[in-house]
Design an enzyme around this catalytic site. Sequence first.
Site, PDB file in Angstrom:
ATOM      1  N   TYR A 143       0.818  -1.214   0.000  1.00 39.94           N
ATOM      2  CA  TYR A 143       0.000   0.000   0.000  1.00 39.94           C
ATOM      3  C   TYR A 143       0.854   1.268   0.000  1.00 39.94           C
ATOM      4  CZ  TYR A 143      -3.954  -3.066   1.126  1.00 39.94           C
ATOM      5  OH  TYR A 143      -4.903  -4.051   1.101  1.00 39.94           O
ATOM      6  N   LYS A 194       3.483 -15.214   1.495  1.00 38.08           N
ATOM      7  CA  LYS A 194       3.489 -16.036   0.283  1.00 38.08           C
ATOM      8  C   LYS A 194       4.942 -16.270  -0.124  1.00 38.08           C
ATOM      9  CE  LYS A 194       0.411 -16.824  -2.404  1.00 38.08           C
ATOM     10  NZ  LYS A 194      -0.206 -18.138  -2.704  1.00 38.08           N
ATOM     11  N   ASP A 227      -2.833 -17.754   1.481  1.00 43.73           N
ATOM     12  CA  ASP A 227      -4.060 -18.309   0.889  1.00 43.73           C
ATOM     13  C   ASP A 227      -4.556 -19.499   1.702  1.00 43.73           C
ATOM     14  OD1 ASP A 227      -1.715 -19.537   0.008  1.00 43.73           O
ATOM     15  OD2 ASP A 227      -2.563 -20.154  -1.911  1.00 43.73           O
ATOM     16  N   ASP A 251      -5.070  -7.139   5.805  1.00 46.62           N
ATOM     17  CA  ASP A 251      -6.310  -6.442   5.456  1.00 46.62           C
ATOM     18  C   ASP A 251      -7.406  -7.481   5.185  1.00 46.62           C
ATOM     19  OD1 ASP A 251      -8.069  -4.510   4.709  1.00 46.62           O
ATOM     20  OD2 ASP A 251      -6.938  -3.782   2.983  1.00 46.62           O
ATOM     21  N   ASP A 255     -10.467  -9.017   8.031  1.00 51.31           N
ATOM     22  CA  ASP A 255     -11.897  -8.886   7.709  1.00 51.31           C
ATOM     23  C   ASP A 255     -12.567 -10.257   7.676  1.00 51.31           C
ATOM     24  OD1 ASP A 255     -11.917  -6.174   7.607  1.00 51.31           O
ATOM     25  OD2 ASP A 255     -12.581  -6.015   5.524  1.00 51.31           O
TER      26      ASP A 255
END
Length: 370
Positions: A143, A194, A227, A251, A255
């Site tokens: 970001y 990852k 993942d 992020d 959530d």
Amino acid sequence: MASNKKILFLPGDGIGSEVMAEVRRILEWLEASRALGFDITEDLVGGASYDAHGTPLTDDTMNAAMNADAVLFGSVGGPKWDDLDFSLKPERGLLRLRKEMDLFANLRPAIVFDALAEASTLKPEIISGLDIMIVRELTGGIYFGEPRGIETLEDGTRRGINTQVYTTSEIERVARVGFELARKRQGRVCSAEKANVMESGILWREDVQRIRDEEYPDIELTHMYADNAAMQLVRNPKQFDVIVTDNLFGDILSDEAAMLTGSLGMLPSASLGAPDGTGQRRALYEPVHGSAPDIAGRGLANPLACILSLGMMLRYSFDLGSEADLIETAVSNVLSEGLRTADIMQPGKAKVSTSVMGDALLRELDEIGA
Ligand code: NAD
């Protein structure tokens, strides 16, 4: 006697002031019943600050936040300010606070209260008793990484670019937050990245492992591809204690974990900065929900996310773990008695307003904590 803790209240917009009013009553109860002292100052942020001062956060308020022992933030935003220039939007106030306080670690607990287990979309046996903590790196990663932008190529087509960048020191400091938290919980950290496809993920994995080996040998550390972590969170969330992950994956995973608990009105959060010489960290606590303009001013807001954010403040900024436990137990008991604000209403339960939920909590605190 220890000096009073300085708390800056920033209620913001919409339901922010309604839920913060209930937090103030809990703090007053703590002062009266537990011989604690708090110096509370209140200021404007977001749209309310724009209306009064033409900016979503004044320098004076920013200074007050830098000098507070902790900041409690309500929520900002609403349709009234939707058309403002990007730099004046209410959310910029929160972003400036996070940036200048250097709040690099975002803590999002996902706790399922027994009385609300039915509200989750997952089966009760999968989520009842769930208590996990997601630690998301908040100031680095894709970001913020450079280069970034959208460019037009020679053939006229366009290309969007963002860059995932992490330095060892950024990884180490957020890893330490995760390990410290795990020491006060079940002693287990899962680091998610990852590393199979990203070099920054390889570095993340190596640095987190090294910090664990050198400084936290008592903590059990596992690594998981992000993942897979997303999948495991819905398959068997109780396998986790603390999850530490980067800004982008955090992020998404935080959530996802939030939805395991069923309601936005129940979710607290904390954002922490680096410790100073005395070990005190800059810190901002806030409910996860926004300003809920659709219900603002009608006494419908659930104050529990903000009250649980106060609980996190007591635990992490003021080392008042037993008072934080007390608040969490009071919340759990009030829910077990069947009281519900509209957002968590279930058949056969009693629908109550924001302030009646506050009244019930105070009664419960009198009963269990006097
Ligand atoms: P929201 O969280 O404000 O509301 C989403 C839905 O959940 C609404 O139906 C709302 O009524 C309900 N809800 C949220 N909190 C509740 C509570 N405590 N009790 C009962 N019901 C609750 O999200 P949104 O509608 O996407 O955004 C509204 C405004 O809030 C926007 O301007 C957005 O930018 C802003 N926002 C601010 C923050 C923040 O201040 N940190 C976070 C998210 C959104």
